[in-house]
Scaffold this active site. Structure first.
Site, PDB file in Angstrom:
ATOM      1  CE  LYS A  17      54.233  69.589  71.587  1.00 26.18           C
ATOM      2  NZ  LYS A  17      53.749  70.165  72.821  1.00 26.18           N
ATOM      3  CD  GLU A 103      51.421  67.937  73.380  1.00 28.79           C
ATOM      4  OE1 GLU A 103      51.226  67.273  72.810  1.00 28.79           O
ATOM      5  OE2 GLU A 103      51.607  68.381  73.910  1.00 28.79           O
ATOM      6  CD  GLU A 173      58.697  66.663  76.014  1.00 29.65           C
ATOM      7  OE1 GLU A 173      59.468  68.375  75.184  1.00 29.65           O
ATOM      8  OE2 GLU A 173      57.434  66.694  75.566  1.00 29.65           O
TER       9      GLU A 173
END
Ligand code: PGA
Length: 264
Positions: A17, A103, A173
């Site tokens: 990330k 995200e 996920e």
């Protein structure tokens, strides 16, 4: 037990990330590379922020660790300020690219259709896309887990063929498990993995047996073995725990043990 288990090489993918500095990236890679040579039965991939890809590409050359990007543009090149194209990722040595991470969907408004275009673009350029799917807590509590995963996967299946999944990876996920310390139980994850494999299998049984389905969401050294013991969990997409070499290697060893168990 799923007969495809022995043909699917486990993949442990470290999604860093937006974390790291040149110094911390160097130290993390040194730690991983010290032991990666003992783990050649599995595939280990790291996903640094774009600006560190070149640095990590130099470090992993002639090692078993492979490289991936965290995202890509749905365009090839041109006037798209701030974007990174699939060809560029290939050019700097990437094998994989994460597509449709929650995200990106949540904070950058990525639609199922945009994710499907990115997936196709990755394949066109010879990258292996890791398609992320998964439900929010509200969706799980409303009993919509399969509907959400099915819709996200369906958008990709409508754009690319099911056979494309012979060259792709899927990551389940659940959004409620990402970065929360609350992982799905092995049984919960296994059930969704079976559903996802079944969706691919309705269209292409060969691709369904071949496609690796990773679990992601609070995977740690302590829970990896139980998750990876499930027959349809072919590896992990690891966020927080991939920033610690020792923890990440514990997860990699759990994946390697799974292979031993499948063969023995
Ligand atoms: P986490 O993230 O391991 O920190 O929960 C997983 C991911 O977002 O890929």
């Amino acid at each position: 037990m799923d007969e495809g288990l022995d043909v699917r090489r486990a993949l442990v993918a470290g999604n860093w990330k937006m974390n790291g500095t040149r110094v911390s990236v160097g130290a993390l890679m040194e730690g991983i590379l010290r032991q990666a040579g003992d783990l050649r039965d599995i595939e280990i991939a790291v996903f640094p922020p774009f600006v560190y890809l070149g640095m990590v590409a130099d470090l992993v050359r002639h090692t078993p660790v492979v490289l991936g990007g965290q995202d890509l543009s749905d365009h090839d090149s041109g006037a798209y300020t701030g974007e990174i194209g699939a060809g560029m990722l290939r050019d700097v040595g990437c094998r994989y690219v994460i597509v449709g991470h929650s995200e990106r969907r949540q904070y950058h408004g990525e639609s199922d259709e945009l994710v499907a275009r990115k997936f196709a673009r990755a394949l066109e350029h010879g990258l292996v896309p890791i398609l992320c799917v998964g439900e929010t807590l509200a969706e799980r509590e409303a009993g919509e887990t399969e509907a959400v995963a099915g819709r996200q996967l369906g958008a990709v299946l409508a754009t690319s063929t099911a056979a494309a999944f012979q060259q792709a990876v899927i990551a389940y996920e659940p959004v409620w498990a990402i970065g929360t310390g609350r992982n799905a139980t092995p049984e919960q994850a296994q059930a969704v993995h079976v559903f996802i494999r079944g969706q691919v299998g309705l269209r292409d049984p060969v691709a369904a047996r071949a496609v690796r389905i990773l679990y992601g969401g609070s995977v740690k050294g302590g829970n990896a073995a139980a998750l990876l013991a499930q027959p349809d969990i072919d590896g992990g997409l690891v966020g927080g725990a991939s920033l610690d070499a020792a923890e990440f290697l514990t997860i990699c060893r759990a994946a390697a043990t799974r292979i031993g168990a499948a063969q023995g």
